[in-house]
Every structure is written in structure tokens, then in C-alpha cells.
Design a protein around this motif. Structure first.
Motif, mmCIF file in Angstrom:
data_model
loop_
_atom_site.group_PDB
_atom_site.id
_atom_site.type_symbol
_atom_site.label_atom_id
_atom_site.label_comp_id
_atom_site.label_asym_id
_atom_site.label_seq_id
_atom_site.Cartn_x
_atom_site.Cartn_y
_atom_site.Cartn_z
ATOM 1 N N GLU A 1 0.847 -1.185 0.000
ATOM 2 C CA GLU A 1 0.000 0.000 0.000
ATOM 3 C C GLU A 1 0.887 1.241 0.000
ATOM 4 O O GLU A 1 1.608 1.502 0.962
ATOM 5 C CB GLU A 1 -0.925 -0.001 1.229
ATOM 6 C CG GLU A 1 -1.940 -1.127 1.206
ATOM 7 C CD GLU A 1 -2.935 -1.032 2.353
ATOM 8 O OE1 GLU A 1 -2.907 -0.004 3.080
ATOM 9 O OE2 GLU A 1 -3.745 -1.963 2.502
ATOM 10 N N ALA A 2 0.847 1.984 -1.102
ATOM 11 C CA ALA A 2 1.724 3.137 -1.271
ATOM 12 C C ALA A 2 1.278 4.290 -0.380
ATOM 13 O O ALA A 2 0.080 4.533 -0.211
ATOM 14 C CB ALA A 2 1.741 3.577 -2.730
ATOM 15 N N ARG A 3 2.240 4.990 0.156
ATOM 16 C CA ARG A 3 1.969 6.126 1.033
ATOM 17 C C ARG A 3 1.686 7.373 0.215
ATOM 18 O O ARG A 3 2.258 7.584 -0.856
ATOM 19 C CB ARG A 3 3.187 6.356 1.930
ATOM 20 C CG ARG A 3 3.020 7.437 2.985
ATOM 21 C CD ARG A 3 4.279 7.574 3.843
ATOM 22 N NE ARG A 3 5.374 8.154 3.101
ATOM 23 C CZ ARG A 3 6.123 9.168 3.526
ATOM 24 N NH1 ARG A 3 5.897 9.729 4.697
ATOM 25 N NH2 ARG A 3 7.116 9.618 2.781
ATOM 26 N N LYS A 4 0.821 8.226 0.735
ATOM 27 C CA LYS A 4 0.604 9.561 0.206
ATOM 28 C C LYS A 4 0.914 10.550 1.325
ATOM 29 O O LYS A 4 0.503 10.350 2.470
ATOM 30 C CB LYS A 4 -0.840 9.744 -0.265
ATOM 31 C CG LYS A 4 -1.243 8.810 -1.394
ATOM 32 C CD LYS A 4 -2.697 9.032 -1.796
ATOM 33 C CE LYS A 4 -3.128 8.054 -2.885
ATOM 34 N NZ LYS A 4 -4.555 8.249 -3.254
ATOM 35 N N VAL A 5 1.648 11.598 0.993
ATOM 36 C CA VAL A 5 2.037 12.570 2.009
ATOM 37 C C VAL A 5 1.918 13.972 1.428
ATOM 38 O O VAL A 5 2.223 14.195 0.247
ATOM 39 C CB VAL A 5 3.479 12.302 2.506
ATOM 40 C CG1 VAL A 5 4.482 12.363 1.384
ATOM 41 C CG2 VAL A 5 3.861 13.252 3.623
ATOM 42 N N THR A 6 1.448 14.909 2.231
ATOM 43 C CA THR A 6 1.307 16.295 1.812
ATOM 44 C C THR A 6 2.406 17.130 2.461
ATOM 45 O O THR A 6 2.573 17.105 3.682
ATOM 46 C CB THR A 6 -0.072 16.846 2.207
ATOM 47 O OG1 THR A 6 -1.085 16.060 1.566
ATOM 48 C CG2 THR A 6 -0.218 18.296 1.760
ATOM 49 N N ILE A 7 3.156 17.845 1.638
ATOM 50 C CA ILE A 7 4.246 18.708 2.096
ATOM 51 C C ILE A 7 4.042 20.075 1.473
ATOM 52 O O ILE A 7 3.960 20.203 0.249
ATOM 53 C CB ILE A 7 5.624 18.145 1.693
ATOM 54 C CG1 ILE A 7 5.778 16.691 2.158
ATOM 55 C CG2 ILE A 7 6.751 19.004 2.266
ATOM 56 C CD1 ILE A 7 7.022 16.011 1.612
ATOM 57 N N ASP A 8 3.954 21.104 2.294
ATOM 58 C CA ASP A 8 3.720 22.473 1.806
ATOM 59 C C ASP A 8 2.519 22.541 0.866
ATOM 60 O O ASP A 8 2.535 23.277 -0.136
ATOM 61 C CB ASP A 8 4.974 23.016 1.097
ATOM 62 C CG ASP A 8 6.109 23.303 2.058
ATOM 63 O OD1 ASP A 8 5.877 23.292 3.281
ATOM 64 O OD2 ASP A 8 7.244 23.550 1.581
ATOM 65 N N GLY A 9 1.474 21.767 1.176
ATOM 66 C CA GLY A 9 0.269 21.777 0.359
ATOM 67 C C GLY A 9 0.367 20.964 -0.913
ATOM 68 O O GLY A 9 -0.590 20.944 -1.701
ATOM 69 N N CYS A 10 1.483 20.273 -1.129
ATOM 70 C CA CYS A 10 1.687 19.480 -2.346
ATOM 71 C C CYS A 10 1.576 17.993 -2.003
ATOM 72 O O CYS A 10 2.225 17.512 -1.067
ATOM 73 C CB CYS A 10 3.057 19.768 -2.950
ATOM 74 S SG CYS A 10 3.310 21.486 -3.447
ATOM 75 N N ASP A 11 0.767 17.273 -2.768
ATOM 76 C CA ASP A 11 0.496 15.862 -2.491
ATOM 77 C C ASP A 11 1.443 14.960 -3.277
ATOM 78 O O ASP A 11 1.375 14.903 -4.520
ATOM 79 C CB ASP A 11 -0.948 15.519 -2.850
ATOM 80 C CG ASP A 11 -1.960 16.287 -2.014
ATOM 81 O OD1 ASP A 11 -1.647 16.586 -0.837
ATOM 82 O OD2 ASP A 11 -3.044 16.600 -2.548
ATOM 83 N N TYR A 12 2.309 14.263 -2.560
ATOM 84 C CA TYR A 12 3.249 13.330 -3.182
ATOM 85 C C TYR A 12 2.726 11.906 -3.019
ATOM 86 O O TYR A 12 2.387 11.482 -1.918
ATOM 87 C CB TYR A 12 4.634 13.455 -2.544
ATOM 88 C CG TYR A 12 5.312 14.767 -2.834
ATOM 89 C CD1 TYR A 12 6.112 14.923 -3.955
ATOM 90 C CD2 TYR A 12 5.140 15.852 -1.983
ATOM 91 C CE1 TYR A 12 6.727 16.133 -4.229
ATOM 92 C CE2 TYR A 12 5.757 17.067 -2.255
ATOM 93 C CZ TYR A 12 6.545 17.204 -3.379
ATOM 94 O OH TYR A 12 7.148 18.397 -3.653
ATOM 95 N N HIS A 13 2.660 11.175 -4.113
ATOM 96 C CA HIS A 13 2.216 9.788 -4.117
ATOM 97 C C HIS A 13 3.435 8.895 -4.332
ATOM 98 O O HIS A 13 4.139 9.042 -5.339
ATOM 99 C CB HIS A 13 1.208 9.535 -5.246
ATOM 100 C CG HIS A 13 -0.075 10.295 -5.088
ATOM 101 N ND1 HIS A 13 -1.304 9.673 -5.052
ATOM 102 C CD2 HIS A 13 -0.330 11.612 -4.960
ATOM 103 C CE1 HIS A 13 -2.258 10.578 -4.905
ATOM 104 N NE2 HIS A 13 -1.679 11.770 -4.853
ATOM 105 N N GLU A 14 3.670 7.990 -3.412
ATOM 106 C CA GLU A 14 4.787 7.073 -3.565
ATOM 107 C C GLU A 14 4.368 5.854 -4.384
ATOM 108 O O GLU A 14 3.176 5.615 -4.598
ATOM 109 C CB GLU A 14 5.305 6.645 -2.193
ATOM 110 C CG GLU A 14 5.895 7.807 -1.402
ATOM 111 C CD GLU A 14 6.591 7.390 -0.129
ATOM 112 O OE1 GLU A 14 7.539 8.070 0.277
ATOM 113 O OE2 GLU A 14 6.173 6.373 0.471
ATOM 114 N N GLY A 15 5.343 5.092 -4.819
ATOM 115 C CA GLY A 15 5.047 3.884 -5.577
ATOM 116 C C GLY A 15 6.220 2.924 -5.535
ATOM 117 O O GLY A 15 7.379 3.342 -5.585
#
Length: 359
Positions: free
Chosen positions: A208-222
Motif C-alpha cells: 500500500e503506497a503512502r501519500k504525504v502532503t508537504i507544503d500543500g503538495c500531495d506526493y504519491h509514492e510507488g
């Protein structure tokens, strides 16, 4: 040698077409670098230097802030998409999106912005599309880091005229399974390493890939399998199989944390890290970045991919991606750029670089 005359330099669309029509597959950038040096060398407001196929230009006006604009000059191999062609508002051709339209804007601004509000640096570099050790910006960062010194950097990668902040990190790992060779007619005397690789694939399927928000930007891992290599002969039970995986991770992880995560996912298996590059945090708190976002007039999004902003981040320089091309068209045979976006991005950058007061 292709000639980029004053009229062409004054028009970012014509300049895009001219750069696209100079063949410059990675490792073969002599002609395009020659043309850029010839275009800039006679301009009195710039100091121009060259190191291999990296061309560096800068103003030295003693202004309190320095902004860097960077673009690579190479493309992936041609695929019946050279030279350029134009149909209505669309320019087609290898490199139109990634990233000769952005590089053309940087070159256009280098030639035509003579009274900037910040001191400016421009880097036009080679070999971005191939292995990192040949990347021109990577080489310059190691040998001439003073060229890259700046308070803020703009990498004109394709972003469809939106700001894409930071970038993901990337890591490749080989997951190796072992077995015992045997004749296929007597397979019970061996142990099949390819069958054992099912455990690697099962773990990836459950991941299950993580999603993280940094400075309002959503990064999707894979985390995904890219290659499976195994087999000896058509009648031999194989004793080794290698699944190569690629981990794209959010920039809040450094390389050590990314490696630890990959090893945890494949705990108990033979894991070898074969390649890695750190990501870059968004850097949107920097004053110059805030001003640039205001100039663009729309919120930033995460860069879902690795770009050379990471090299600037490693030097402590906040950097973002901004360019006219569509990143989804990069490296495709039908690569193209919308001509109005070239003008839009050029106008935004010119306002940002030349406004006498805050934007």
C-alpha cells in the motif's frame, strides 16, 4: 552549424522550433551547444562560458538576489518525429515538450532581458535523459558549483504551465531469489528460483503506497517491479532470478530512509540497492518562490517524478519546475507542445524577472 539569429531569439516559439530542428539525442549535443554559445557570446549584458556541452551565462549587476534558469538540451532517441511540424496551435516533434520549449524560453530570456530585477544565471546542459553520471548539471555541481550558486532556481521542465514543486526521489533495487539447478525432466531434484520470485511479486501486490502532503503538495509514492530476469536454458530448472523494483518516494524521506523502507518491505530476501537519487522538498517558503507563485497565479502541485531540482536542493537552493510542455507527452512518438503555452510561460517569467517591485 545552426544559426540562432536576433529575430529567432526574440520569439520563443520560433526559437523552440529552431532548437527542436537541431538533432541532439543524448551524447550528441555538440551542434546545439555550439548554436547556443554563438547566440549568446556577442551579447554585452551576459558573461558566457562553456564546459564541455554545458553552456553557462550570467549577469553580474550586484543585485541582492540571484535567480537561476536551467534547461537540458538533449532528447531521447528520434522516432519518426524529427524535424518539427506545426498544425494550428500545436508544434510536434522530438523534444517539443521535454524540454526544448522550456529551454527555448530560458534562452530567449537570456538574450532579451537586459535590465532584470535580480541577477540571472542560465544553465543549458547535456545528457539529462541518460545515466546520472553523464548528466551535465551533475558534473558541473561537482566541478564548478559556483556556476549553480543562486537564491532560487527554475528548472523549465514540462509542467503544463503550472508550478510543480520539488520532486520525488527514486531508488532501484534488485531482489534476488536462489534455487538449485536440475534437468527439467527431473525437476524435483532442483529448486526453481523463478517460482521463488512469486514471494517478491506477492509482497508488491499487497503493498500500500503512502501519500504525504508537504507544503500543500500531495506526493504519491510507488513501489513496482520493472524487470524480471531468470532462466538458464529451455530444459534447466533455474537457480537464480532477479526482480528489479523501482521505489518513487516523497521528499520527506532521505536516501537512508528510502533504503530502510525497501529492505523492510522485502525483509528476509536478498536485496541489493543498484541506483538511487534523492528527492527535493518543495522549497515554497523561500521569498523568491513565493513571488514566483504569485506571478504564476495558481497553486503549486507536487512533481511526481525525479528532476534536476534535486541537484539544486542538494546545494541548499530552493527550486521548482515550470515549463510549457505536458509531462505526460515526454518521450512519446507523438510528443508535442501547445504554442499558446510557450507564450504564456515566457510572459510570466519575463514579468517575474523584470518587475521593478513585487509582483
Amino acid at each position: 552549424m545552426a544559426v540562432l539569429d536576433e529575430k529567432t531569439l526574440a520569439d520563443p516559439v520560433a526559437l523552440t522550433r529552431a532548437l527542436v530542428d537541431i538533432e541532439s539525442v543524448s551524447g550528441d549535443e555538440d551542434a546545439i551547444s555550439d548554436a547556443i554559445v554563438e547566440a549568446l557570446a556577442g551579447l554585452g549584458h551576459l558573461n558566457v562560458e562553456r564546459d564541455g556541452n554545458v553552456v553557462f551565462a550570467s549577469t553580474n549587476l550586484g543585485l541582492p538576489r540571484r535567480v537561476m534558469l536551467a534547461g537540458h538540451t538533449d532528447t531521447v532517441p528520434l522516432h519518426d518525429n524529427f524535424p518539427s511540424r506545426t498544425e494550428g496551435d500545436i508544434m510536434w516533434g522530438c523534444g517539443t515538450s521535454d524540454m526544448k520549449s522550456g529551454t527555448a524560453i530560458a534562452l530567449h530570456l537570456a538574450a532579451t532581458v537586459t535590465r532584470p530585477r535580480h541577477d540571472l544565471s542560465f544553465a543549458f546542459y547535456d545528457c539529462e535523459e541518460i545515466e546520472a553520471e553523464r548528466n551535465g548539471l551533475n558534473r558541473i555541481a561537482a566541478t564548478r558549483p559556483e556556476w549553480l550558486a543562486a537564491d532560487f532556481a527554475l528548472l523549465l521542465e514540462p509542467t503544463y504551465a503550472a508550478v510543480e514543486a520539488g520532486c520525488q526521489g527514486t531508488m532501484r533495487a534488485d531482489i534476488r531469489t536462489s534455487g538449485v539447478r536440475a534437468h527439467a525432466a527431473r525437476s524435483w531434484l532442483g529448486s526453481n528460483a523463478i517460482h521463488a520470485a512469486a514471494e517478491v511479486l506477492n509482497r508488491l501486490d499487497r503493498y500500500e503506497a503512502r501519500k504525504v502532503t508537504i507544503d500543500g503538495c500531495d506526493y504519491h509514492e510507488g513501489l513496482n517491479a520493472m524487470f524480471i530476469n531468470g532462466g538458464v536454458a529451455g530444459n534447466v530448472v533455474p537457480d537464480e532470478c532477479v526482480v528489479q523494483v523501482n521505489f518513487r518516494f516523497a521528499p520527506d524521506r532521505d536516501l537512508a530512509a528510502a533504503e530502510a523502507h525497501v529492505r523492510a518491505v522485502f525483509a528476509g530476501l536478498d536485496v541489493t540497492i543498484v541506483d538511487s537519487a534523492p528527492g527535493a522538498l518543495p522549497g515554497l517558503d523561500a521569498p523568491a518562490a513565493k513571488e514566483f507563485l504569485a506571478a504564476v497565479g495558481r497553486p503549486a502541485a507536487a512533481k511526481l517524478g525525479w528532476t534536476d531540482v534535486a541537484r539544486f536542493a542538494a546545494l541548499g537552493i530552493p527550486a521548482v519546475n515550470y515549463g510549457p510542455g505536458d509531462p505526460n507527452l515526454a518521450h512519446k512518438q507523438d510528443e508535442r507542445v501547445e504554442i499558446p503555452l510557450i507564450g504564456e510561460c515566457a510572459d510570466v517569467l519575463r514579468r517575474y524577472l523584470t518587475a521593478e517591485e513585487g509582483v
